[in-house]
Design a protein around this motif. Structure first.
Motif, mmCIF file in Angstrom:
data_model
loop_
_atom_site.group_PDB
_atom_site.id
_atom_site.type_symbol
_atom_site.label_atom_id
_atom_site.label_comp_id
_atom_site.label_asym_id
_atom_site.label_seq_id
_atom_site.Cartn_x
_atom_site.Cartn_y
_atom_site.Cartn_z
ATOM 1 N N GLY A 59 0.825 -1.198 0.000
ATOM 2 C CA GLY A 59 0.000 0.000 0.000
ATOM 3 C C GLY A 59 0.854 1.240 0.000
ATOM 4 O O GLY A 59 2.100 1.161 0.049
ATOM 5 N N PRO A 60 0.230 2.417 -0.027
ATOM 6 C CA PRO A 60 0.992 3.663 -0.122
ATOM 7 C C PRO A 60 1.815 3.989 1.117
ATOM 8 O O PRO A 60 2.572 4.968 1.113
ATOM 9 N N TRP A 61 1.685 3.185 2.170
ATOM 10 C CA TRP A 61 2.544 3.362 3.339
ATOM 11 C C TRP A 61 3.989 2.968 3.039
ATOM 12 O O TRP A 61 4.896 3.298 3.788
ATOM 13 N N SER A 62 4.183 2.207 1.939
ATOM 14 C CA SER A 62 5.543 1.877 1.519
ATOM 15 C C SER A 62 5.950 2.812 0.386
ATOM 16 O O SER A 62 5.120 3.505 -0.197
ATOM 17 N N ASN A 63 7.212 2.851 0.067
ATOM 18 C CA ASN A 63 7.703 3.813 -0.929
ATOM 19 C C ASN A 63 7.874 3.200 -2.310
ATOM 20 O O ASN A 63 8.542 3.766 -3.165
ATOM 21 N N ARG A 64 7.249 2.037 -2.517
ATOM 22 C CA ARG A 64 7.267 1.410 -3.839
ATOM 23 C C ARG A 64 5.918 0.784 -4.132
ATOM 24 O O ARG A 64 5.230 0.311 -3.231
ATOM 25 N N THR A 65 5.558 0.761 -5.409
ATOM 26 C CA THR A 65 4.297 0.152 -5.796
ATOM 27 C C THR A 65 4.356 -1.362 -5.604
ATOM 28 O O THR A 65 5.427 -1.958 -5.639
ATOM 29 N N GLY A 66 3.186 -1.955 -5.405
ATOM 30 C CA GLY A 66 3.111 -3.405 -5.257
ATOM 31 C C GLY A 66 1.666 -3.850 -5.248
ATOM 32 O O GLY A 66 0.782 -3.086 -4.858
ATOM 33 N N PRO A 67 1.379 -5.069 -5.675
ATOM 34 C CA PRO A 67 -0.003 -5.539 -5.704
ATOM 35 C C PRO A 67 -0.566 -5.681 -4.297
ATOM 36 O O PRO A 67 0.006 -6.407 -3.477
ATOM 37 N N PRO A 68 -1.666 -5.017 -3.983
ATOM 38 C CA PRO A 68 -2.236 -5.110 -2.638
ATOM 39 C C PRO A 68 -2.678 -6.514 -2.265
ATOM 40 O O PRO A 68 -2.713 -6.867 -1.090
ATOM 41 N N ALA A 69 -3.024 -7.312 -3.283
ATOM 42 C CA ALA A 69 -3.494 -8.674 -3.018
ATOM 43 C C ALA A 69 -3.009 -9.617 -4.118
ATOM 44 O O ALA A 69 -3.780 -10.420 -4.647
ATOM 45 N N GLY A 70 -1.736 -9.526 -4.452
ATOM 46 C CA GLY A 70 -1.184 -10.361 -5.508
ATOM 47 C C GLY A 70 -1.149 -11.827 -5.101
ATOM 48 O O GLY A 70 -0.797 -12.153 -3.963
ATOM 49 N N LEU A 71 -1.481 -12.697 -6.022
ATOM 50 C CA LEU A 71 -1.482 -14.125 -5.719
ATOM 51 C C LEU A 71 -0.062 -14.624 -5.473
ATOM 52 O O LEU A 71 0.165 -15.458 -4.599
ATOM 53 N N PHE A 72 0.893 -14.113 -6.227
ATOM 54 C CA PHE A 72 2.282 -14.541 -6.095
ATOM 55 C C PHE A 72 3.182 -13.326 -5.900
ATOM 56 O O PHE A 72 2.814 -12.197 -6.241
ATOM 57 N N ASP A 73 4.374 -13.574 -5.347
ATOM 58 C CA ASP A 73 5.409 -12.554 -5.242
ATOM 59 C C ASP A 73 6.754 -13.258 -5.342
ATOM 60 O O ASP A 73 7.163 -13.951 -4.398
ATOM 61 N N PRO A 74 7.436 -13.140 -6.475
ATOM 62 C CA PRO A 74 8.706 -13.856 -6.647
ATOM 63 C C PRO A 74 9.826 -13.336 -5.760
ATOM 64 O O PRO A 74 10.878 -13.976 -5.654
ATOM 65 N N LYS A 75 9.628 -12.194 -5.107
ATOM 66 C CA LYS A 75 10.705 -11.580 -4.339
ATOM 67 C C LYS A 75 10.497 -11.617 -2.827
ATOM 68 O O LYS A 75 11.403 -11.266 -2.075
ATOM 69 N N SER A 76 9.306 -12.000 -2.361
ATOM 70 C CA SER A 76 9.056 -11.999 -0.921
ATOM 71 C C SER A 76 7.908 -12.949 -0.583
ATOM 72 O O SER A 76 7.309 -13.562 -1.474
ATOM 73 N N ASN A 77 7.573 -13.037 0.698
ATOM 74 C CA ASN A 77 6.453 -13.858 1.150
ATOM 75 C C ASN A 77 5.147 -13.063 1.239
ATOM 76 O O ASN A 77 4.152 -13.587 1.736
ATOM 77 N N ALA A 78 5.169 -11.832 0.761
ATOM 78 C CA ALA A 78 3.967 -10.992 0.813
ATOM 79 C C ALA A 78 3.062 -11.315 -0.368
ATOM 80 O O ALA A 78 2.939 -10.547 -1.326
ATOM 81 N N SER A 79 2.422 -12.484 -0.305
ATOM 82 C CA SER A 79 1.533 -12.896 -1.383
ATOM 83 C C SER A 79 0.376 -13.700 -0.814
ATOM 84 O O SER A 79 0.479 -14.292 0.270
ATOM 85 N N VAL A 80 -0.705 -13.731 -1.555
ATOM 86 C CA VAL A 80 -1.875 -14.501 -1.149
ATOM 87 C C VAL A 80 -1.538 -15.985 -1.080
ATOM 88 O O VAL A 80 -1.927 -16.692 -0.139
ATOM 89 N N SER A 81 -0.794 -16.483 -2.069
ATOM 90 C CA SER A 81 -0.462 -17.910 -2.091
ATOM 91 C C SER A 81 0.376 -18.307 -0.883
ATOM 92 O O SER A 81 0.116 -19.336 -0.243
ATOM 93 N N TYR A 82 1.381 -17.492 -0.540
ATOM 94 C CA TYR A 82 2.198 -17.822 0.626
ATOM 95 C C TYR A 82 1.344 -17.825 1.880
ATOM 96 O O TYR A 82 1.434 -18.750 2.714
ATOM 97 N N GLY A 83 0.514 -16.810 2.051
ATOM 98 C CA GLY A 83 -0.292 -16.708 3.255
ATOM 99 C C GLY A 83 -1.232 -17.887 3.429
ATOM 100 O O GLY A 83 -1.295 -18.499 4.503
ATOM 101 N N LEU A 84 -1.970 -18.227 2.382
ATOM 102 C CA LEU A 84 -2.919 -19.332 2.479
ATOM 103 C C LEU A 84 -2.201 -20.655 2.746
ATOM 104 O O LEU A 84 -2.630 -21.458 3.584
ATOM 105 N N GLN A 85 -1.101 -20.879 2.036
ATOM 106 C CA GLN A 85 -0.375 -22.133 2.236
ATOM 107 C C GLN A 85 0.276 -22.194 3.609
ATOM 108 O O GLN A 85 0.429 -23.282 4.184
ATOM 109 N N SER A 86 0.634 -21.032 4.172
ATOM 110 C CA SER A 86 1.214 -21.027 5.520
ATOM 111 C C SER A 86 0.195 -21.471 6.555
ATOM 112 O O SER A 86 0.540 -22.140 7.542
ATOM 113 N N TRP A 87 -1.075 -21.136 6.351
ATOM 114 C CA TRP A 87 -2.121 -21.595 7.263
ATOM 115 C C TRP A 87 -2.253 -23.111 7.216
ATOM 116 O O TRP A 87 -2.441 -23.766 8.244
ATOM 117 N N ILE A 88 -2.151 -23.660 6.020
ATOM 118 C CA ILE A 88 -2.232 -25.121 5.890
ATOM 119 C C ILE A 88 -0.986 -25.782 6.476
ATOM 120 O O ILE A 88 -1.075 -26.775 7.210
#
Length: 372
Positions: A208-237
């Motif tokens: 979000g705009p609290w960071s100084n770079r653009t990024g998908p607010p709810a991206g399914l994947f993120d090749p550079k970090s764990n900030a993704s929907v897929s990582y979050g859901l799979q972490s719960w499992i």
């Protein structure tokens, strides 16, 4: 378009829909979008957001005006959908929930009042949105709260010969809580499995705009970090939560930025603050209006399975029918219980995103990748 853009990114399996699947939405009390405006054909459950406990009695505070709103809410939506009271929210007092979780007397007062209010106004369940427990002790207290809450719900149902109330919780996008200073901080998985009907995983606001770079607010994947929907859901499992107790969150809004250099406008572009909208947030219908009025460039990013638009010095990350369809298919591939939206009134007037989610959930994807 959907199949060629995104489906090769992850495996496809045979899935099916059942009557217990969750297609939910939160409704925030406000006059511009009354409960009567909700298209109940698209949902199985609607949440009333929010109530809060009193900081002295620990019981739910229900003023006369709130009581009237609660009565209107259930009277309007009954019997089309199940309704739940959501308690807390992002603007609630997180410390107050910690006090309740730690104190047996406070827990009992809180729990009993939630059941009484739900029954008094004809709700089908209660939901806790504590954002967020910050310590291991608070997580343990949360687990105890869930245990006692479930026991009280069962006892009340037995004594009144009614169906037990539903008990759910809205939780952080990841099972391993990134914001904690305690690296080992985890949600109480055993208590969740034993006592909750499901958890609503808030799979959004990853950027979000609290960071100084653009990024998908709810991206399914993120090749550079764990900030993704897929990582979050799979972490719960991975954490041990039963997949059928997990419901994926979908945002009906976009996040906006001001680009530092309008010619640098991809994901990860440098920014210097929020763009259009309230604190850098726009309802989906406002995002589409922005795109149309400014002739914005719209980009579907394959690496993150997200969509963004940019025009002039502004950048907007959001979800559209394509990305929602992909995320719903991904949720089905994990055998999740369903999805929920934040929040009613932010979709288009013809419920474009909510309709796409429902349609996508009903698709049966066979092993060969064909869609029936």
């Amino acid at each position: 378009m959907l199949r060629f853009l995104f489906l090769p990114i992850f495996f496809v399996i045979t899935v099916s829909s059942s009557t217990s699947d969750i297609k939910a939405i939160y409704w925030l009390q406000q006059p511009l979008f009354p409960p009567s405006a909700i298209n109940t054909s698209l949902f199985t459950h609607v949440y009333y957001a929010f109530l809060a406990p009193n900081n002295a009695t620990y019981e739910l505070h229900v003023s006369n005006s709130t009581a009237a709103n609660l009565a209107t809410f259930t009277a309007t939506l009954r019997p089309s959908v199940a309704t739940l009271i959501s308690i807390g929210g992002a603007n609630s007092d997180a410390a107050l929930f910690a006090v309740i979780a730690f104190n047996a007397t406070a827990r009992a007062a809180f729990i009993n009042s939630t059941i009484a209010v739900a029954r008094a106004f004809g709700f089908h369940g209660v939901d806790l949105d504590w954002e967020f427990p910050r310590t291991a002790n608070e997580m343990n207290g949360l687990g105890q709260l869930f245990k006692e809450w479930r026991a009280a719900i069962f006892a009340e149902a037995a004594s009144t010969s009614r169906e037990p109330l539903l008990l759910t919780a809205a939780v952080y996008f990841s099972f391993d809580y990134f914001l904690s200073e305690t690296t080992s901080l985890r949600y109480p998985v055993c208590s969740i499995n034993d006592n909750l009907d499901w958890v609503n995983v808030m799979s959004y606001d990853l950027h979000g705009p609290w960071s100084n770079r653009t990024g998908p607010p709810a991206g399914l994947f993120d090749p550079k970090s764990n900030a993704s929907v897929s990582y979050g859901l799979q972490s719960w499992i991975r954490g041990g939560v039963i997949p059928k107790k997990i419901v994926m969150g979908l945002p009906l809004y976009g996040r906006t930025w001001q680009l530092l250099d309008p010619s640098v406008n991809g994901i990860g572009a440098p920014t210097f603050g929020a763009g259009p909208g309230l604190d850098g947030s726009m309802a989906l219908f406002q995002v589409l209006e922005f795109n149309n009025e400014t002739g914005a460039n719209v980009v579907h990013d394959k690496k993150t399975a997200s969509v963004y638009s940019y025009s002039g010095g502004y950048w907007v990350g959001y979800d559209d029918p394509v990305t929602v369809a992909v995320k719903v298919a991904f949720a089905q591939s994990l055998y999740l219980r369903g999805y929920f939206f934040w929040a009613a009134g932010l979709d288009t007037s013809d419920w474009k995103i909510s309709t796409q989610a429902q349609s996508s959930w009903m698709l049966c994807i066979n092993e060969s990748g064909g869609v029936n």
